[in-house]
Design a protein around this motif. Structure first.
Motif, mmCIF file in Angstrom:
data_model
loop_
_atom_site.group_PDB
_atom_site.id
_atom_site.type_symbol
_atom_site.label_atom_id
_atom_site.label_comp_id
_atom_site.label_asym_id
_atom_site.label_seq_id
_atom_site.Cartn_x
_atom_site.Cartn_y
_atom_site.Cartn_z
ATOM 1 N N ILE A 39 0.824 -0.969 -0.930
ATOM 2 C CA ILE A 39 -0.007 0.465 -0.073
ATOM 3 C C ILE A 39 0.414 1.768 -0.290
ATOM 4 O O ILE A 39 0.476 2.574 -0.899
ATOM 5 N N GLN A 40 1.650 1.147 1.046
ATOM 6 C CA GLN A 40 2.166 2.396 1.157
ATOM 7 C C GLN A 40 3.678 2.779 -0.302
ATOM 8 O O GLN A 40 3.933 3.819 -0.169
ATOM 9 N N SER A 41 4.227 1.543 -1.150
ATOM 10 C CA SER A 41 4.741 1.817 -2.445
ATOM 11 C C SER A 41 4.102 2.668 -3.100
ATOM 12 O O SER A 41 3.852 3.673 -3.724
ATOM 13 N N SER A 42 2.016 3.013 -3.421
ATOM 14 C CA SER A 42 1.436 3.955 -4.358
ATOM 15 C C SER A 42 0.915 5.328 -3.463
ATOM 16 O O SER A 42 0.196 6.206 -3.779
ATOM 17 N N ALA A 43 1.749 5.970 -2.526
ATOM 18 C CA ALA A 43 1.150 6.694 -1.400
ATOM 19 C C ALA A 43 1.990 7.597 -2.628
ATOM 20 O O ALA A 43 3.050 8.445 -3.145
ATOM 21 N N LEU A 44 1.111 8.947 -2.535
ATOM 22 C CA LEU A 44 0.512 10.640 -3.289
ATOM 23 C C LEU A 44 0.790 11.632 -1.912
ATOM 24 O O LEU A 44 -0.073 11.525 -1.096
ATOM 25 N N GLY A 49 -0.966 16.251 3.728
ATOM 26 C CA GLY A 49 -0.504 15.069 4.363
ATOM 27 C C GLY A 49 0.195 13.643 2.797
ATOM 28 O O GLY A 49 0.853 14.475 1.833
ATOM 29 N N VAL A 50 -0.569 12.070 3.463
ATOM 30 C CA VAL A 50 0.075 11.636 2.011
ATOM 31 C C VAL A 50 -2.158 11.252 2.056
ATOM 32 O O VAL A 50 -2.566 11.470 2.628
ATOM 33 N N THR A 51 -2.131 10.679 0.428
ATOM 34 C CA THR A 51 -3.351 9.219 0.305
ATOM 35 C C THR A 51 -2.701 8.507 -0.701
ATOM 36 O O THR A 51 -1.732 8.241 -0.999
ATOM 37 N N TRP A 52 -3.825 7.492 -1.039
ATOM 38 C CA TRP A 52 -3.350 6.272 -1.866
ATOM 39 C C TRP A 52 -4.462 6.292 -2.578
ATOM 40 O O TRP A 52 -5.949 6.575 -2.258
ATOM 41 N N PRO A 53 -4.406 6.099 -3.817
ATOM 42 C CA PRO A 53 -4.692 5.557 -5.028
ATOM 43 C C PRO A 53 -6.054 4.584 -4.946
ATOM 44 O O PRO A 53 -5.058 3.506 -4.095
ATOM 45 N N ALA A 54 -7.194 3.975 -4.625
ATOM 46 C CA ALA A 54 -8.008 2.573 -4.835
ATOM 47 C C ALA A 54 -7.144 1.914 -5.452
ATOM 48 O O ALA A 54 -6.846 0.951 -5.027
ATOM 49 N N ASP A 55 -6.877 2.179 -6.824
ATOM 50 C CA ASP A 55 -6.648 1.284 -7.691
ATOM 51 C C ASP A 55 -4.507 1.896 -7.990
ATOM 52 O O ASP A 55 -4.362 2.702 -8.821
ATOM 53 N N GLU A 95 0.305 10.785 8.445
ATOM 54 C CA GLU A 95 -0.231 11.431 7.410
ATOM 55 C C GLU A 95 -1.738 11.520 7.006
ATOM 56 O O GLU A 95 -1.812 12.327 6.431
ATOM 57 N N GLY A 96 -2.079 10.003 7.097
ATOM 58 C CA GLY A 96 -3.300 10.149 5.841
ATOM 59 C C GLY A 96 -3.743 11.016 6.837
ATOM 60 O O GLY A 96 -4.944 11.363 5.938
ATOM 61 N N ALA A 97 -3.598 10.734 7.840
ATOM 62 C CA ALA A 97 -5.249 11.357 8.811
ATOM 63 C C ALA A 97 -4.697 13.039 8.384
ATOM 64 O O ALA A 97 -6.206 13.711 8.268
ATOM 65 N N GLY A 98 -4.190 13.891 7.961
ATOM 66 C CA GLY A 98 -3.916 15.021 8.114
ATOM 67 C C GLY A 98 -4.294 15.330 7.025
ATOM 68 O O GLY A 98 -4.937 16.726 6.534
ATOM 69 N N ALA A 99 -4.524 15.003 5.785
ATOM 70 C CA ALA A 99 -4.324 14.643 3.736
ATOM 71 C C ALA A 99 -6.937 14.503 4.021
ATOM 72 O O ALA A 99 -7.039 15.421 3.519
#
Length: 437
Positions: A39-44, A49-55, A95-99
């Motif tokens: 999952i972390q390999s797709s972090a943007l 903070g950061v987010t992650w695409p569903a795909d 980081e994800g919660a910040g976004a």
């Protein structure tokens, strides 16, 4: 399976686990760590903070819904931090919660699994884990926004015409009850009660009880947990527990009477159709439209009323799954999917929950069988661990590895962490507002 032992369930007793492996062997935790790596390999990077695409192959699939977006990843990372004690997972969750907090006022949808209620729940779990007032303010902001967006309707309120757990008043109301307890505030509880009032008004008499449509404009009625009567009745029972107002329990019981009347009970099982009018003989098995989800209502009623008869419906639901032939033999309602919503992770969690409250080893065995099959179907390489699966029953050719909670690696990883927690005799941390377990 003696009935006397099962009766203890209604009192909420918890069994002591007897499934701990050797101290150095934590294969489920190891698998969850591999999930996090993928999952972390797709972090943007994004605002706050950061987010992650569903795909991960498609950056345009970034979203902020608990069902398939970043909130589920944040919750998974938070649970992974609790399991490992490793600070980097908490830092990633922050980081994800910040976004999410930055996105909160921009989100148009209100629902638990589709909108700001899911973001607010994620902020609440971050608050529980850290005590950081940023997250407390996030929960308060969510409650405030929901109050501002609530539309007066009849004797109550709604946020749209949808009634259900996923994106409608039932799920939003469950978040408000959660927020009321977390913030020790009457305001969100009162708003949840108004949502329940509206749901009582729109329920339609059927089969000696009440039935709810997901949306009056939608052509099918789906009676189970995610989009129908079971989920709405669950919320009404929770509202009764929070307020003591008997009308909400009466509404929940009316919904349960309808479900009992339409249930397929051949062979002392319980299966409830996917939809009417064209899915009368289609039976899903998971959280969304099957026994895993609808059993949450049966168990909630058992705890709320102290009537042990409701546990019989939980056990009938379990037997339906145990005798279905899964995981070896897919069924029309259980396809190439290992997710929390429709597949193996949700089923495995249900049976672990049953083992926890009954000490019945057959439930634990079935949970482990489902989990072993789930792990065998994963793709593990230098990138980590993920699952390529079909989210949609009617599109079996559409195979995607997703990151999110209900249809992706975060939710499957959360299951692995819950099994690890049981093996280590420690409680899991994250508890969803729609779970009675």
């Amino acid at each position: 399976m003696p009935r006397l032992t099962r009766g203890i369930v209604v009192l909420g007793a918890l069994a002591s686990f007897v499934l701990r492996p050797a101290a150095a062997e934590r294969p489920n935790l190891d698998a969850a760590v591999a999930v996090a790596k993928w999952i972390q390999s797709s972090a943007l990077k994004t605002d706050g903070g950061v987010t992650w695409p569903a795909d991960p192959s498609d950056p345009t699939t970034v979203n902020y819904a608990l069902y398939s977006g970043s909130p589920g990843v944040v919750l998974f990372l938070l649970e992974l931090h609790k399991a490992t004690g490793r600070p980097e997972y908490l830092a990633q969750a922050r980081e994800g919660a910040g976004a999410l907090l930055a996105r909160l006022p921009l989100e148009k949808e209100s629902g638990l699994y589709t909108g700001i209620a899911g973001i607010g729940f994620t902020a609440g779990e971050m608050l529980r884990a850290t005590g950081d007032d940023r997250y407390r303010e996030g929960v308060r902001t969510t409650v405030k926004l929901l109050g501002e967006r609530a539309q007066s309707a009849g004797e109550g309120v709604q946020w749209n015409d949808v009634t259900d757990i996923i994106g409608g008043s039932a799920g939003t109301g469950l978040f408000l009850l959660y927020a009321a307890d977390l913030l020790k505030s009457d305001e969100p509880r009162a708003l949840a009660a108004k949502a329940a009032d509206r749901l009582l008004e729109v329920g339609k008499p059927a089969e000696g009880g009440l039935q709810w449509a997901m949306d009056p404009k939608f052509p099918r009625k789906m009676p189970n947990f995610s989009h129908g009567t079971a989920g709405i009745s669950y919320f009404l029972a929770a509202t009764y527990k929070a307020t003591g107002d008997r009308k909400y329990l009466d509404g929940a019981l009316a919904g349960a009477r309808f479900l009992k009347a339409i249930a397929k009970t051949d062979g002392d099982v319980c299966l409830i159709r996917h939809n009417e009018p064209d899915g009368m003989d289609l039976f899903y098995l998971g959280w969304c439209h099957g026994p895993v989800g609808t059993s949450r209502l049966w168990y909630q009623l058992a705890k709320t009323t102290n009537d042990k008869a409701w546990m019989d419906w939980v056990f009938k639901s379990a037997r339906a799954l145990q005798t279905s032939g899964i995981p070896e033999s897919p069924t029309p309602g259980f396809w190439n999917n290992v997710s929390q919503c429709c597949g193996s992770a949700g089923v495995a969690q249900f049976f672990l929950d049953l083992y926890t409250i009954t000490k019945d080893a057959t439930y634990l065995q079935f949970s482990k069988k489902m989990s072993a099959d789930l792990l065998a179907r994963g793709t593990r390489d230098e990138k980590g661990l993920r699952w390529v699966q079909a989210e949609h029953r009617v599109r079996p050719e559409l195979l995607i590895a997703q990151t999110g909670y209900m249809q992706g690696a975060a939710g499957i990883g959360m299951w692995l962490l819950r099994l690890d927690a049981a093996e280590q005799n420690r409680p899991a941390f994250v508890k969803f507002p729609d779970s009675p377990w």
